[in-house]
Structures are given as structure tokens and as C-alpha cells.
Design an enzyme around this catalytic site. Sequence first.
Site, PDB file in Angstrom:
ATOM      1  N   THR A  83       0.721  -1.102   0.028  1.00 19.87           N
ATOM      2  CA  THR A  83       0.042  -0.006   0.087  1.00 19.87           C
ATOM      3  C   THR A  83       0.846   1.307  -0.151  1.00 19.87           C
ATOM      4  OG1 THR A  83      -1.454   1.389   1.366  1.00 19.87           O
ATOM      5  CG2 THR A  83      -0.370  -0.095   2.559  1.00 19.87           C
ATOM      6  N   CYS A 197      -1.200   4.844  -5.890  1.00 21.44           N
ATOM      7  CA  CYS A 197      -1.977   4.043  -5.190  1.00 21.44           C
ATOM      8  C   CYS A 197      -2.008   2.493  -5.745  1.00 21.44           C
ATOM      9  CB  CYS A 197      -3.341   4.425  -5.039  1.00 21.44           C
ATOM     10  SG  CYS A 197      -4.489   3.577  -4.069  1.00 21.44           S
TER      11      CYS A 197
END
Length: 233
Positions: A83, A197
Site C-alpha cells: 500500500t 495507490c
Amino acid sequence: MRTIGLIGGMSWESTIPYYRMINETIKDHLGGLHSAKIILYSVDLQPIVELQHTANWLEAGRQLAEIALLLEGAGAESIVLCTNTMHKVAPAIESAVNIPLLHVVDVTAEAIKQSKFKTVGLLGTRFTMEQDFYRKRFENGHDINIVIPDERDRETVHQVIYQELCLGQILDSSLREYRRIMQRLIDNGAEAIILGCTEISMLVHQVDCSVPLFDTTALHAKFAAEWALSESS
């Protein structure tokens, strides 16, 4: 081959590409039936998102540091946080373990510098686009200028991530919005764009943009695999 510890589940939709690309890279290098040595801890995303949106980063860092310790205890020789946003708590993880955290910004910045770009656009969650932990690491640590969308476009990018991509929803209307936002970044001087992302590459591909895209998921996964194959230091 060294063992990689993955902290995934943020979201599980983007953890799958990490697992696949790491193993594909190992196979490309070694051939045959070779695959990566991976220990995966997949979190429940909902409580993490609640901590993000209440700005309880201290607790989020404590929880991920605890997971990193479990991975280290299970035999992991590095930590890969699957992440971008939760690299906000990278210092808490790094201080908890004696193995390296392979930082997504450093990996991405090296690829950008090799391509000789100095100013790049950034798409990600609002946390990633707006807070210092990510942008300043590019700017201060790697001398790369970061351009971010305006307020309205940042909200659009953020909402598509949480309300669609993390749920596995790929909508043409959102792709059109991302294309428009990327073009505005280019108009504002971006020579390339960071998909900052891990879910964005589910929606956006190189064909959707007139400048090079740097997919953090692909870059991070490939680096982790090559790190596993490298000589221990």
C-alpha cells in the site's frame, strides 16, 4: 533466495497483483517451477480505513509494526507494505523490526531518476497526495518535484479509490475522469505521472495517458523479487 514478508489486504484487490508479479519475476529469473518465498499477512481493511479517516496514525502504526514483528518472527527477511498510503507509518514499522522495509517511494524514485524526469504528477489517496510523508520524500530525498491535482480533482481520485477500486469496481466514467485529471497534471508541467495507490493500475493503463506512467505496484513488486534474489548483505 531470501524470504519476503508482505503486509497486504490494503486492499486485497491490489495485494493479488503483488503476489503474482513477485512470483512472475522470480520465474523470469530462475525458470522452471521456481517461485518466491513469501510470508503474507493480510489485514482486515475496514478498521485500518477507520483509523485513517480519524487520523489515528499512531494506532495504525502500532498495529502494522506488530504485524511486521510477526512476519520477522516467522522468518521474513524484509518487509513489503503493499500500500502507498500506509507508508505514512513506515517509521513505526522500521523501528520495530531488525529487517529492512523496502520503501515504495525510494523504489519509484529510482525508476523516475533513471528516466531523467524532474517533475512528475501524483495520483493517490488524499493522504498520499496531500501529506508530507510521501511527497516530501520524493522532493527532499530524491530531488523530484511533485505536482498534485487541485482540491476537487483530489477528492475525485480519492473517492474512486475507496468507493470503487477497493471494492473491485472498474467504471468507464471514472476512467474518463482520471484521464482528464492526468491531462491537467500534464498541462501543469508533469513530465510523467505516478500511480501512487496500489489500486489505480486496475483502472489506468499506459494507453490512457500521453506521458509515461510509473506504476508503484509493479515497480515495488519487481524490486522485492529482485531483492530476494540478490546476495544477502
